[in-house]
Design a protein around this motif. Structure first.
Motif, PDB file in Angstrom:
ATOM      1  N   PRO A   5       0.822  -1.212   0.000  1.00 38.83           N
ATOM      2  CA  PRO A   5       0.000   0.000   0.000  1.00 38.83           C
ATOM      3  C   PRO A   5       0.857   1.263   0.000  1.00 38.83           C
ATOM      4  CG  PRO A   5      -0.037  -1.035   2.155  1.00 38.83           C
ATOM      5  CD  PRO A   5       0.759  -1.937   1.263  1.00 38.83           C
ATOM      6  N   LYS A   6       0.297   2.314  -0.524  1.00 38.63           N
ATOM      7  CA  LYS A   6       0.971   3.609  -0.558  1.00 38.63           C
ATOM      8  C   LYS A   6       0.943   4.208   0.838  1.00 38.63           C
ATOM      9  CE  LYS A   6       1.004   7.849  -3.235  1.00 38.63           C
ATOM     10  NZ  LYS A   6       0.282   8.658  -4.209  1.00 38.63           N
ATOM     11  N   TRP A   7       2.098   4.605   1.336  1.00 35.85           N
ATOM     12  CA  TRP A   7       2.231   5.126   2.699  1.00 35.85           C
ATOM     13  C   TRP A   7       1.276   6.289   2.950  1.00 35.85           C
ATOM     14  CZ3 TRP A   7       3.309   4.320   7.454  1.00 35.85           C
ATOM     15  CH2 TRP A   7       3.572   5.361   8.314  1.00 35.85           C
ATOM     16  N   SER A   8       1.232   7.252   2.045  1.00 34.45           N
ATOM     17  CA  SER A   8       0.404   8.439   2.265  1.00 34.45           C
ATOM     18  C   SER A   8      -1.089   8.118   2.315  1.00 34.45           C
ATOM     19  CB  SER A   8       0.675   9.494   1.195  1.00 34.45           C
ATOM     20  OG  SER A   8       0.345   8.997  -0.092  1.00 34.45           O
ATOM     21  N   ASP A   9      -1.481   6.968   1.772  1.00 36.86           N
ATOM     22  CA  ASP A   9      -2.892   6.567   1.815  1.00 36.86           C
ATOM     23  C   ASP A   9      -3.238   5.797   3.085  1.00 36.86           C
ATOM     24  OD1 ASP A   9      -3.263   7.696  -0.654  1.00 36.86           O
ATOM     25  OD2 ASP A   9      -3.088   5.802  -1.753  1.00 36.86           O
ATOM     26  N   ASN A  10      -2.228   5.435   3.876  1.00 32.81           N
ATOM     27  CA  ASN A  10      -2.469   4.576   5.030  1.00 32.81           C
ATOM     28  C   ASN A  10      -1.980   5.119   6.365  1.00 32.81           C
ATOM     29  OD1 ASN A  10      -3.647   1.933   3.963  1.00 32.81           O
ATOM     30  ND2 ASN A  10      -2.039   2.426   2.509  1.00 32.81           N
ATOM     31  N   THR A  11      -1.110   6.090   6.339  1.00 32.87           N
ATOM     32  CA  THR A  11      -0.556   6.588   7.603  1.00 32.87           C
ATOM     33  C   THR A  11      -1.621   7.297   8.436  1.00 32.87           C
ATOM     34  OG1 THR A  11       1.205   7.865   8.640  1.00 32.87           O
ATOM     35  CG2 THR A  11       0.235   8.807   6.663  1.00 32.87           C
ATOM     36  N   ARG A  12      -1.476   7.171   9.740  1.00 36.20           N
ATOM     37  CA  ARG A  12      -2.307   7.914  10.683  1.00 36.20           C
ATOM     38  C   ARG A  12      -1.427   8.813  11.546  1.00 36.20           C
ATOM     39  NH1 ARG A  12      -5.220   4.845  14.503  1.00 36.20           N
ATOM     40  NH2 ARG A  12      -3.341   3.631  14.704  1.00 36.20           N
ATOM     41  N   GLU A  13      -0.198   8.967  11.152  1.00 35.04           N
ATOM     42  CA  GLU A  13       0.803   9.705  11.925  1.00 35.04           C
ATOM     43  C   GLU A  13       0.743  11.198  11.608  1.00 35.04           C
ATOM     44  OE1 GLU A  13       3.177  10.838  14.469  1.00 35.04           O
ATOM     45  OE2 GLU A  13       2.965   8.664  14.380  1.00 35.04           O
ATOM     46  N   GLU A  14       0.433  12.002  12.623  1.00 34.50           N
ATOM     47  CA  GLU A  14       0.312  13.435  12.362  1.00 34.50           C
ATOM     48  C   GLU A  14       1.635  14.074  11.963  1.00 34.50           C
ATOM     49  OE1 GLU A  14       0.422  13.417  16.994  1.00 34.50           O
ATOM     50  OE2 GLU A  14      -1.160  12.742  15.709  1.00 34.50           O
ATOM     51  N   ARG A  15       2.758  13.461  12.324  1.00 32.34           N
ATOM     52  CA  ARG A  15       4.050  14.016  11.893  1.00 32.34           C
ATOM     53  C   ARG A  15       4.168  14.009  10.372  1.00 32.34           C
ATOM     54  NH1 ARG A  15       7.380  11.184  16.570  1.00 32.34           N
ATOM     55  NH2 ARG A  15       6.152   9.511  15.710  1.00 32.34           N
ATOM     56  N   TYR A  16       3.610  12.979   9.746  1.00 31.12           N
ATOM     57  CA  TYR A  16       3.624  12.932   8.284  1.00 31.12           C
ATOM     58  C   TYR A  16       2.856  14.128   7.714  1.00 31.12           C
ATOM     59  CZ  TYR A  16       2.392  11.712   3.530  1.00 31.12           C
ATOM     60  OH  TYR A  16       2.195  11.755   2.179  1.00 31.12           O
ATOM     61  N   PHE A  17       1.637  14.330   8.202  1.00 22.79           N
ATOM     62  CA  PHE A  17       0.802  15.411   7.682  1.00 22.79           C
ATOM     63  C   PHE A  17       1.391  16.782   8.026  1.00 22.79           C
ATOM     64  CE2 PHE A  17      -2.058  11.782   8.373  1.00 22.79           C
ATOM     65  CZ  PHE A  17      -2.397  11.544   7.046  1.00 22.79           C
ATOM     66  N   THR A  18       1.986  16.885   9.196  1.00 18.82           N
ATOM     67  CA  THR A  18       2.612  18.140   9.586  1.00 18.82           C
ATOM     68  C   THR A  18       3.847  18.408   8.720  1.00 18.82           C
ATOM     69  OG1 THR A  18       1.841  17.761  11.843  1.00 18.82           O
ATOM     70  CG2 THR A  18       3.467  19.484  11.560  1.00 18.82           C
ATOM     71  N   ALA A  19       4.576  17.363   8.359  1.00 14.78           N
ATOM     72  CA  ALA A  19       5.736  17.527   7.473  1.00 14.78           C
ATOM     73  C   ALA A  19       5.297  17.996   6.092  1.00 14.78           C
ATOM     74  CB  ALA A  19       6.522  16.220   7.366  1.00 14.78           C
ATOM     75  N   VAL A  20       4.219  17.415   5.581  1.00 14.84           N
ATOM     76  CA  VAL A  20       3.673  17.840   4.293  1.00 14.84           C
ATOM     77  C   VAL A  20       3.283  19.321   4.367  1.00 14.84           C
ATOM     78  CG1 VAL A  20       1.687  17.558   2.733  1.00 14.84           C
ATOM     79  CG2 VAL A  20       2.923  15.545   3.572  1.00 14.84           C
TER      80      VAL A  20
END
Length: 176
Positions: A5-20
């Motif tokens: 699966p594509k990481w961005s479609d499955n992550t629930r980590e707010e650090r990912y979204f905050t980094a974006v």
């Protein structure tokens, strides 16, 4: 054929979204600032001068001798920090699939006091803000921390159309 699966479609980590979001803020902070600034009661003439991501502020400022070491909060990290043109700071906590922790916000208030006490820094004000899902009603934050300005990932998705899918996903995963 792999079914990874594509990481961005499955992550629930707010650090990912905050980094974006941080990547977009470095290029264009104004859309976020236009959403947040009125909630903080800050004049339109005040601009964002600098943006920090995952800032371990108290530890790093103590290391540079701007503040005294405050061990209980030394490793506290702020998801985003805005340095403003009026010598103020905005400390921002982001949540995606979780709700805000009152203890974490109490520590932000303590950090605010520590920062304001430092004559070496010359900070005029410290504001607190949060990003959360539109599916979550942070009544506990609004009740206990009236000075904390809040915006949603959904509002940010509208403000940053190029990131809309990712920021909308951050908004949709609350309690998932």
């Amino acid at each position: 054929m792999a079914n990874i699966p594509k990481w961005s479609d499955n992550t629930r980590e707010e650090r990912y979204f905050t980094a974006v979001l941080f990547g977009a803020l470095v290029l264009e902070p104004e859309p976020f600032w236009a959403l947040l600034r009125p909630h903080l009661g800050i004049a339109e003439s005040v601009k964002v001068k600098d943006i920090g991501y995952e800032v371990c502020m108290l530890r790093d400022l103590a290391h540079k001798k701007f503040i005294n070491r405050y061990t209980p909060l030394e490793k506290q990290t702020f998801d985003l920090v805005f340095t403003l043109s009026n010598d103020a700071l905005v400390l921002i906590e982001a949540k995606a699939h979780q709700c805000f922790s009152l203890n974490q916000i109490e520590n932000m208030v303590k950090a605010k006091s520590i920062l304001l006490e430092s004559e070496k820094l010359g900070i005029s004000q410290v504001h607190l803000a949060g990003i959360h899902s539109a599916r979550y009603n942070p009544i506990n934050v609004r009740t206990n921390f009236k000075e904390m300005a809040l915006v949603t990932w959904a509002q940010l998705a509208t403000a940053y159309p190029a990131l809309s899918n990712q920021l909308q996903r951050a908004d949709e995963i609350y309690a998932n």
